[in-house]
Scaffold this active site. Structure first.
Site, PDB file in Angstrom:
ATOM      1  N   HIS A   1      87.213  32.918 -12.448  1.00 51.44           N
ATOM      2  CA  HIS A   1      86.043  33.636 -11.842  1.00 51.44           C
ATOM      3  C   HIS A   1      85.380  32.911 -10.738  1.00 51.44           C
ATOM      4  CE1 HIS A   1      82.310  32.567 -14.544  1.00 51.44           C
ATOM      5  NE2 HIS A   1      83.044  31.541 -14.308  1.00 51.44           N
TER       6      HIS A   1
ATOM      7  N   LYS B   1      42.197  57.653 -11.321  1.00 48.14           N
ATOM      8  CA  LYS B   1      43.744  57.746 -11.309  1.00 48.14           C
ATOM      9  C   LYS B   1      44.071  55.996 -11.312  1.00 48.14           C
ATOM     10  CE  LYS B   1      47.403  58.217  -8.259  1.00 48.14           C
ATOM     11  NZ  LYS B   1      47.386  56.810  -7.579  1.00 48.14           N
TER      12      LYS B   1
ATOM     13  N   VAL C   1      37.258  58.043  -7.911  1.00 43.35           N
ATOM     14  CA  VAL C   1      36.836  56.926  -8.019  1.00 43.35           C
ATOM     15  C   VAL C   1      37.867  55.827  -7.731  1.00 43.35           C
ATOM     16  CG1 VAL C   1      35.766  55.011  -9.492  1.00 43.35           C
ATOM     17  CG2 VAL C   1      34.894  57.584  -9.796  1.00 43.35           C
ATOM     18  N   GLY C   2      37.837  55.069  -6.875  1.00 42.79           N
ATOM     19  CA  GLY C   2      39.097  53.879  -6.711  1.00 42.79           C
ATOM     20  C   GLY C   2      40.143  54.536  -5.899  1.00 42.79           C
TER      21      GLY C   2
ATOM     22  N   GLY D   1      41.129  54.339  -2.697  1.00 45.91           N
ATOM     23  CA  GLY D   1      41.676  53.840  -1.765  1.00 45.91           C
ATOM     24  C   GLY D   1      41.334  54.435  -0.561  1.00 45.91           C
TER      25      GLY D   1
END
Length: 527
Positions: free
Chosen positions: A430, A266, A208-209, A211
């Site tokens: 410096h 995931k 699921v999801g 990509g």
């Protein structure tokens, strides 16, 4: 004796100051990571086939000779942070002479993950998405808006529409996002190696999801008998084609999800560590003598809800314009200072508390490059019998008036410095190259009065001294970050050995180094 420092010891305050500065300069950590990815340095070392020397690296990068030292500094800082190992190699022996030992940079586990174009996992695209794409990365600066919004995600607030809708209408951003998620998913292959039992007995699984299917592809190749379905929004998967035991299905997980033996969820979270607690309770902060606002700008960008005021002489700030939560106010610190915390002022006071002996026996002291007199004022108030002279460019001090034991003198430290028992150089050297520092120190040497053998003049220097062997890791890291910052503005912080070299070149062979504040050291130099 009662303390007016919120009941804290000076040591606690110095550590706290170092913590604040560490996170203020922390933006450079991300930028250094972006630098090694943009310049493909891990790939260069990988293609080199062995650890690479500095000269070999700058040759490949075609870095100008003026930036070789800066490249060396950046590489050493990233080595300090674990991205490279510093090793010793032997040069090519083209003669009978003994081979020369050289320092070289080798890859570590972290930099190996940034190599692109090999069969091994690479998470460079994640770095590029988060740090190269200003549309997404700049959203972090608007966390204050997100806290006052009840429902909308941060990206929806800053982009004006939901993230997925924004990505759908911006192919370049979508490509960056997909590449990043795909590269991160390559790490799944390593994890699956020891977790085969998770998939035992399954015939179908839906990611699921998922990509563009990077994770599902890894699973499908490892388990060819398992039917893998990537389920994501139609706009994400519409142009993707399955193969073998991998397929793509478009839909909305809030409505329904394809049936399967197992559902894989995931989630990748890109989170920013929250260190705002350091500034809890503050609404405004004033940078007294803040000049053109470099420090205040860094703070204002990191803490957008904090009102940052740069307070300096009118002639210094009159042409400067503020924006967002940063503003400029002109005035004279001897008249009044805007209400807020003056952190630097308090830190110098605390440090002087334990260093009274530095000023014992002195009748006069010149604060070279002392600006509007912030430090000299502290010293003059603490030691009312000591004549304090602030020495800076005429345009800086011409409108300033002294009082009591404090006075202002205009001039150029590269020409000459007023004579005194002691010369103070606070955060002056410096800003300058080694050659210029040597010129300044020689002029200081000429200016120090030596009345008798028993009464010797001295040069008092307040600067950062990099000392990895003695400093705590967080202090070392802060000093490196400050060094990187100074390199960018053509200055530099120095190691103990580098200070020694400068002193010797200036004909100054007798000196002592003491801890002062958490990151500053006090150096007494005796001509």
């Amino acid at each position: 004796m009662a303390s007016n420092n919120n009941g804290r010891t000076a040591s606690e305050s110095f550590k706290a100051q170092a913590l604040v500065y560490r996170h203020m300069y922390g933006i450079l950590d991300s930028m250094c990571l972006k630098w090694i990815v943009d310049f493909r340095i891990p790939n260069i070392i990988h293609n080199h086939g062995k650890p690479i020397t500095l000269l070999e690296l700058v040759s490949v990068l075609k870095i100008p000779s003026a930036k070789v030292d800066s490249t060396d500094l950046f590489m050493h800082y990233m080595a300090h942070n674990g991205f490279f190992d510093i090793v010793t190699i032997h040069g090519d022996d083209d003669s009978n002479q003994e081979e020369e030992e050289k320092e070289a940079f080798a890859l570590t586990a972290a930099s190996e993950l940034l190599i692109k174009g090999t069969e091994n996992p690479s998470i460079s695209p994640v770095v590029e998405m988060f740090l190269d794409d200003p549309t997404l990365s700049s959203s972090i600066h608007h966390l204050n808006k997100w806290f006052y919004d009840e429902n909308r995600p941060l990206y929806e607030i800053t982009l004006g529409k939901p993230l997925w809708e924004f990505l759908d209408k911006n192919p370049a951003n979508l490509s960056l996002f997909n590449d990043a998620m795909a590269s991160d998913s390559q790490m799944i292959k390593l994890a699956l190696k020891d977790h085969n039992m998770v998939f035992e007995g399954l015939e179908t699984i839906v990611d699921v999801g998922g990509g563009n299917g990077t994770t599902a592809l890894i699973i499908s190749e490892k388990f060819p008998a398992l039917k893998c379905i990537v389920f994501d929004l139609p706009m994400v998967v519409e142009s993707l084609k399955g193969c073998n035991n991998l397929s793509f299905v478009g839909g909305d997980m809030f409505e329904s999800i394809p049936k399967a033996d197992a559902i894989l969820l995931k989630m990748i979270k890109l989170a920013l560590k929250d260190h705002n607690m350091v500034f809890e309770g503050l609404e405004t902060i004033v940078d007294v003598g803040g000049g053109n606002g470099t420090t205040a700008l860094i703070i204002s960008e990191k803490f957008p809800a904090l009102k940052c005021i740069v307070f300096d002489l009118p002639m210094v700030v009159e042409s400067l314009k503020g924006f967002n939560n940063l503003s400029f106010v002109g005035g004279d610190m001897f008249d009044s200072i805007p209400k807020a915390d003056a952190i630097l002022l308090k830190m110098i006071k605390l440090a002087l508390k334990d260093h009274n002996m530095v000023f014992e026996g002195l009748e006069t002291i010149v604060d070279v490059g002392g600006g509007n007199g912030t430090t000299a004022l502290i010293i003059s108030e603490k030691f009312p019998a000591l004549k304090c002279i602030v020495f800076d460019l005429p345009m800086v001090v011409e409108s300033l008036k002294g009082f009591n034991n404090l006075s202002f003198v205009g001039g150029d430290m590269f020409d000459s410095i007023p004579k005194a028992d002691a010369i103070l150089l606070k955060l002056v050297l410096h800003n300058w190259s080694d050659d210029n520092c040597i010129k300044i120190l020689k002029n200081c040497k000429d200016a120090v009065k030596v009345s008798s053998k028993s009464k010797k003049g001295k040069i008092i220097i307040l600067e950062t001294v990099i000392n990895e062997e003695q400093d705590e890791p967080e202090i070392t890291r802060l000093k490196y970050l400050m060094t990187l910052n100074m390199q960018i503005i053509h200055g530099r912080e120095r190691t103990k050995e580098e200070w020694k070299n400068i002193f010797y070149e200036a004909g100054l062979y007798n000196y002592k180094i003491f801890p002062f504040t958490g990151y500053l050291s006090l150096i007494e130099v005796y001509p």
